[in-house]
Design an enzyme around this catalytic site. Sequence first.
Site, PDB file in Angstrom:
ATOM      1  CB  ALA A  65      -0.996   0.217   1.325  1.00  0.00           C
ATOM      2  N   GLY A 111       0.609  -4.934   0.777  1.00  0.00           N
ATOM      3  CA  GLY A 111      -0.446  -5.012  -0.187  1.00  0.00           C
ATOM      4  C   GLY A 111      -0.286  -5.926  -1.167  1.00  0.00           C
ATOM      5  CD  GLU A 114      -2.373  -7.577   2.932  1.00  0.00           C
ATOM      6  OE1 GLU A 114      -1.867  -6.308   2.469  1.00  0.00           O
ATOM      7  OE2 GLU A 114      -3.019  -7.855   3.841  1.00  0.00           O
ATOM      8  CD  GLU A 136       1.485  -5.584   5.349  1.00  0.00           C
ATOM      9  OE1 GLU A 136       2.419  -6.353   5.600  1.00  0.00           O
ATOM     10  OE2 GLU A 136       0.944  -5.688   4.430  1.00  0.00           O
TER      11      GLU A 136
HETATM   12  N1  3HC Z   1       4.641   3.609  -0.126  1.00  0.00           N
HETATM   13  C1  3HC Z   1       5.223   4.523  -0.282  1.00  0.00           C
HETATM   14  N2  3HC Z   1       6.489   4.658  -0.899  1.00  0.00           N
HETATM   15  C2  3HC Z   1       6.980   3.605  -0.805  1.00  0.00           C
HETATM   16  C3  3HC Z   1       6.634   2.434  -0.659  1.00  0.00           C
HETATM   17  C4  3HC Z   1       5.493   2.362  -0.234  1.00  0.00           C
HETATM   18  N3  3HC Z   1       4.793   1.132   0.227  1.00  0.00           N
HETATM   19  N4  3HC Z   1       7.733   1.550  -0.616  1.00  0.00           N
HETATM   20  C5  3HC Z   1       8.910   2.135  -1.306  1.00  0.00           C
HETATM   21  N5  3HC Z   1       8.474   3.523  -1.375  1.00  0.00           N
HETATM   22  C6  3HC Z   1       9.377   4.618  -1.721  1.00  0.00           C
HETATM   23  C7  3HC Z   1      10.539   5.243  -0.959  1.00  0.00           C
HETATM   24  O1  3HC Z   1       9.872   5.960   0.154  1.00  0.00           O
HETATM   25  C8  3HC Z   1      11.398   5.604  -1.840  1.00  0.00           C
HETATM   26  O2  3HC Z   1      10.977   6.848  -2.184  1.00  0.00           O
HETATM   27  P1  3HC Z   1      11.899   8.040  -2.475  1.00  0.00           P
HETATM   28  O3  3HC Z   1      12.680   8.013  -3.863  1.00  0.00           O
HETATM   29  O4  3HC Z   1      10.915   9.473  -2.515  1.00  0.00           O
HETATM   30  O5  3HC Z   1      12.633   8.382  -1.071  1.00  0.00           O
HETATM   31  C9  3HC Z   1      11.009   4.775  -3.233  1.00  0.00           C
HETATM   32  O6  3HC Z   1      10.033   4.276  -3.096  1.00  0.00           O
HETATM   33  C10 3HC Z   1      12.353   3.867  -3.548  1.00  0.00           C
HETATM   34  O7  3HC Z   1      12.425   3.102  -2.244  1.00  0.00           O
HETATM   35  P2  3HC Z   1      13.708   2.516  -1.554  1.00  0.00           P
HETATM   36  O8  3HC Z   1      14.494   3.667  -1.744  1.00  0.00           O
HETATM   37  O9  3HC Z   1      13.434   1.876  -0.303  1.00  0.00           O
HETATM   38  O10 3HC Z   1      14.034   1.615  -2.718  1.00  0.00           O
HETATM   39  P3  3HC Z   1      14.808   0.080  -2.698  1.00  0.00           P
HETATM   40  O11 3HC Z   1      14.940  -0.468  -4.107  1.00  0.00           O
HETATM   41  O12 3HC Z   1      16.040   0.184  -1.669  1.00  0.00           O
HETATM   42  O13 3HC Z   1      13.698  -0.870  -1.598  1.00  0.00           O
HETATM   43  C11 3HC Z   1      11.626  -1.609  -1.177  1.00  0.00           C
HETATM   44  C12 3HC Z   1      12.686  -1.139  -2.434  1.00  0.00           C
HETATM   45  C13 3HC Z   1      12.335  -3.169  -0.826  1.00  0.00           C
HETATM   46  C14 3HC Z   1      10.261  -1.916  -1.873  1.00  0.00           C
HETATM   47  C15 3HC Z   1      11.622  -0.930  -0.068  1.00  0.00           C
HETATM   48  O14 3HC Z   1      11.193   0.674  -0.387  1.00  0.00           O
HETATM   49  C16 3HC Z   1      10.376  -1.015   1.080  1.00  0.00           C
HETATM   50  O15 3HC Z   1      10.788  -2.032   1.893  1.00  0.00           O
HETATM   51  N6  3HC Z   1       9.391  -0.432   0.986  1.00  0.00           N
HETATM   52  C17 3HC Z   1       8.248  -0.574   1.964  1.00  0.00           C
HETATM   53  C18 3HC Z   1       7.520  -1.977   1.755  1.00  0.00           C
HETATM   54  C19 3HC Z   1       6.506  -2.001   2.877  1.00  0.00           C
HETATM   55  O16 3HC Z   1       6.752  -1.694   4.011  1.00  0.00           O
HETATM   56  N7  3HC Z   1       5.073  -2.283   2.492  1.00  0.00           N
HETATM   57  C20 3HC Z   1       4.147  -2.657   3.347  1.00  0.00           C
HETATM   58  C21 3HC Z   1       3.284  -1.169   3.058  1.00  0.00           C
HETATM   59  S1  3HC Z   1       1.946  -1.378   4.129  1.00  0.00           S
HETATM   60  C22 3HC Z   1       0.791  -2.342   3.344  1.00  0.00           C
HETATM   61  O17 3HC Z   1       0.917  -2.600   2.393  1.00  0.00           O
HETATM   62  C23 3HC Z   1      -0.515  -2.583   4.105  1.00  0.00           C
HETATM   63  C24 3HC Z   1      -1.502  -3.386   3.623  1.00  0.00           C
HETATM   64  O18 3HC Z   1      -1.536  -4.558   4.380  1.00  0.00           O
HETATM   65  C25 3HC Z   1      -2.854  -2.807   3.566  1.00  0.00           C
END
Ligand code: 3HC
Length: 712
Positions: A65, A111, A114, A136
């Site tokens: 998400a 997500g 999911e 998450e």
């Molecule tokens: N939402 C918003 N922005 C995100 C994002 C997300 N889920 N995942 C990555 N980004 C953004 C980063 O903030 C970064 O933004 P920026 O360039 O403006 O700083 C850009 O994408 C690139 O990210 P990284 O520099 O971290 O790139 P990497 O290649 O090193 O890593 C990744 C990629 C492994 C996908 C890492 O970004 C990551 O772990 N992201 C978070 C994943 C996460 O926590 N997902 C769960 C979200 S909550 C959810 O899904 C709820 C659901 O259950 C309802």
Amino acid sequence: MPAITVTQHGPTAVLTLDLPGEPVNKLSASVKAEFEGALERLRGDGAVKAVVIISGKADNFIAGADIEEFTRLSTQEEFTRLSREGQEMIQRVDDFPKPVIAAIHGACLGGGLELALACDWRIATDHPKTQLGLPEVQLGLLPGAGGCQRLPRLIGLSAALGIIMPGKSEIGIKAFKLGLVDELVPKSILLDTALRTAERLAGQSAPWRAEGNRSGLMAAALDRNPVGRRFVYWKARKDTLKKTGGHYPAPLAALDAVEAGLEHGLAKGFQVEHQKFGELAAGPVSRKLIQIFFATNALKKDDGLPPGVTASAKKVERLGVIGSGFMGAGIAGTAVANAQVDVRLRDTDLSRVGKGLKAATDILTGRLKRRRITKYEFQRQAALLSGGNDTAGFQRADLVVEAVFEDLDVKRKVLADTEAATRADAIFATNTSTIPIADIAAEARRPAQVLGMHFFSPVDRMPLLEVIPTDRTSPDTIATAVQFGRKLGKTVIVVKDRPGFWVNRILLPYMNEAGFLLAEGVPMDLIDRIMTRFGFPVGPITLLDEVGLDVGAKAAKVMHAAFGDRLAPAPVIAKMLEDKRLGRKNGRGFYLYRDGEKHGPDETVYDLLGVRPGAPAAPDLVEQRLVYSMLNEAAMAAGEGVVRSARDGDIGAIFGIGYPPFRGGPLRYIDDLGAAAVVQVLRDLEGKFGPRFAPAASLAAMAERGERFYPA
Ligand code: 3HC
């Protein structure tokens, strides 16, 4: 521009997700609307017999998400609705009347997973960038789009909890073994395989997949009977509470959602899931963890230079490391493993070099054992390591890091020798925790190319690096060190060349206060327990034993000399050293050590200190003295500009000393308490325990002006 394009390949529609202008795919409200629209059209299209979902990004399937969207919501109701709508979107995939295949390359997280879980078939690449997981809880949330329901149904309760509760990700091969993906293929044939599978499934009638649970026999036996499951829930709850100390509600909420779904049916599971998601997302812990996520990401892009200054970072391809002890070997091994650079390790005699090379190689061996690298990669990386007792090979080094004994004259000599042995453009970095970098660089021939790189021990596991320029360090040198630090996998903060830099500066008064408390007879294990209850991973007395009392004494001396009586060392350490107690490293510290294992407090320490341990009259005051000594120092150092921003200070404290992430860091914590309230408590402590608690002038000024470290 649309995020989704649909192309027809024979009977199969390929739905490609590629968010324009974004580095990763994420599921936002607009993507959701587009996705649902596309799905609706495909449902009614008679020419479409199956659907493949794939990403247009080079190395990312879907990162989950859109976390940024969360920052625009505030109430529990809003978050509950977000989760419910996410569940509904993904249910549409589950209910789709034609087979849907997820073709996964790159991160498939939150997500994103999911969504993949609701597909009929999952094909993933065997590439190391392919990671499937539900992170998450690391953001203080739970998988809120059906992940708590579908994952246990797919891979079994125990295996699912092993992913959901710690917020873990798995690489393709592991995901395949768990049954999380159905096929594992090289990236080059991902789409072709998906199309073939789509055609095959389209020719069959639903259901398109056999139910199965590939978790181990024992886990499967437990998972299938209600008594077994009750045991699994009980144990997961107990283990989590032990690990989190009750500070992190997300893993337990996720467990509740899983349990509700398995024991009372899917509808109940979904309801508990979105309700708990709302509670968590609107709560303070998730807010802090999400702030840390964005702060860490912002730091990844920060070149560490003052505003308006530009520089070009030099690529480091060959690294020299001087000193093959624990730190030097750790730096060498981490550089080879993470940055894949050529490393030359130097020490005074060859047997030490041999030991250092072995320790550096052990880092690679650990990764091989954990299957993070293949045997081939292990051999290739190990071949990048070499060493000697002279400066041979240093002529080729772009950067040399020294990690020799903490002695100014020794370090100056190492610097002079290195300057003589390296190219005119080589950079020299000193890994010191106590000596001012400007002193080490005082006689340097190329002072613009000298700076500090303060690593934390053990280097391969500790995530932080402090980069410390002097007034004479050039912007190019700073940018090179920052960029290389990041290649090593570190979160890098650039800090001022002041005694203790940032991390040790704020740590020292806190450790010292623990010494005063002990000298007053507060039991050492109680001091430690009070701080782990506050949220630190270990308490200050245990930490002193780990760091080594000799090292602690040296740092304390430097800080005393720099900051005067305010940081006069508690007498405890000197007495311990007189008794030859160095901590864990010689098996004689505050605690007892047998065969390397830590046991209870060494009661003879109290005799040595001449105190009788007894419960303190006011345990809250113990916590206050420890916590506020760190808060005050952090405010003072921040006021002196030791860190460039509150963000750097908080990230440094969290990654450097394990400051409780759910409190957001010491500066964020001051904001939460209110500067005026913190000053009030400090004045009170000053009255009771003396001038070391006098509030920092900058903090008092902030309190007076009603200022904060962060915007409200
Ligand atoms: N939402 C918003 N922005 C995100 C994002 C997300 N889920 N995942 C990555 N980004 C953004 C980063 O903030 C970064 O933004 P920026 O360039 O403006 O700083 C850009 O994408 C690139 O990210 P990284 O520099 O971290 O790139 P990497 O290649 O090193 O890593 C990744 C990629 C492994 C996908 C890492 O970004 C990551 O772990 N992201 C978070 C994943 C996460 O926590 N997902 C769960 C979200 S909550 C959810 O899904 C709820 C659901 O259950 C309802």
